[in-house]
Structure formats: C-alpha cells, structure tokens
Design a protein around this motif. Structure first.
Motif: not given
Length: 203
Positions: A193, A189, A86, A161, A90
């Motif tokens: 995410l 984010h 993750r 995304l 980012r």
C-alpha cells in the motif's frame, strides 16, 4: 410440527433462513437437506418451497447476507474522510479480514457460507468480488484525484491489490493462526500500500 403458515410469509421466510443458518453452521450446505430445514423451522416441507425454489436459493440468500455485511464493513472503513487514502485502503483490507475471521468463531461450518463448492455460495461470492473491486477502484480514483496516491490506472491497480491480498481472503484466511495472519498482513500493508503513495516531484 406445524403444517400451517406460521405468521406472515415474511415471518415464515425469516424462520426458514434462521433455521437454515443454524444447520449450515453445524453441518455445512452439503449435509443439510430441505427436510432438515423444515424440521428445524417446525414447518412443512411444502411451506419451505412456497418461499424458496430450492435449497440453493436459501443458501445463496444467506451467503449474500454475509457478503453484504463484509462489504458494509469495508465501505465504512473507506468512508473515513479524516484519514489519508493510504490508511483508508489499509483499513478496508483490515475490515475485510476481520469480518471474515469473525465467521470462523460462529460454528464448524460457518465459513462454508462464504467459501465452498456450493453453486449458490460461488454465485454470491462472485457478486461480492465485483463489489469489492468497484469499491477499491473508487477509493483509488479519489486518492489519485486528491494527489495522495500515484495510481494512473485505478481499475488495474484495484485488480492488482486484490491479487496481492488474495491470501487474506477465504479460504486461505482460515488456514493459519490469527496472530500470524495479522502480522503478515501488516507487513504486506507496508510493502504494497505505501508504495502507492504519491511522492513530491524532485526539484
């Protein structure tokens, strides 16, 4: 002005690319001609055509170089094996935004090499979009394989995304204050995410 061959063909090619980049950063692709490029490079117009078929070919090569640098920054962020997936995702989007934003400091028309109506820039950008989607898909697949991400369809998730982060890429990225962009991106984010993170099954 030189009318011969300055050094080797490779040197001449690099000279043309450097001269074109200087001109494009100041005036943009639309207002730069092959004659301008030859004058800036201090070579004959014919020598430019010995290296490149057209102005578009020069612009496309320069645009590809800038896009390759952005992809390289994204790949470096994706390769941080010591970080959770993750956080790598980012970092990939942060690296992309940072790389594009650095162009904004390089001249009034520097951003035209990654986004404008030029066919050459559009062609280079299309290849970049394919590469970044493949990079994300690979990262998502590996994150799912490691049990860290909940991503049943990595290709679909990669496309989603990129849609979610579209406003953090050219041309929209260049249209707001940098502090606001960074703050908004941080919020995205958190929303986008971290929703991909796999949760332990309920007992």
């Amino acid at each position: 002005m030189e009318h011969g061959h300055p050094g080797s063909e490779s040197e001449r090619r690099q000279r043309i690319l450097a001269a074109t980049e200087r001109l494009l950063r100041r005036y943009g692709p639309a207002k730069t001609t092959v004659a301008d490029i030859a004058r800036e490079a201090e070579i004959a117009v014919g020598a430019v055509y010995l290296e490149f078929a057209s102005k578009d070919a020069i612009v496309e090569e320069l645009s590809q170089g800038l896009h390759r640098a952005v992809i390289a920054a994204m790949r470096a962020a994706a390769a941080a094996e010591d970080r959770p997936f993750r956080d790598r995702l980012r970092a990939v989007f942060d690296a992309r935004a940072r790389s594009f934003l650095e162009l904004a400091d390089a001249g009034a028309h520097a951003c035209d090499l990654v986004h404008c109506q030029s066919r050459a820039v559009k062609a280079a950008h299309a290849r970049f979009l394919d590469e970044e989607r493949a990079l994300l898909r690979d990262l998502l697949e590996r994150g799912a394989g490691a049990g860290e991400l909940d991503v049943p369809e990595p290709e679909l998730a990669a496309r989603a995304l990129l849609r979610a982060y579209a406003s953090f890429s050219p041309p929209w990225l260049f249209q707001g204050p940098r502090e606001e962009i960074e703050a908004t991106m941080g919020a995205v984010h958190q929303i986008v995410l971290y929703g991909l993170v796999a949760r332990a099954p309920k007992r």
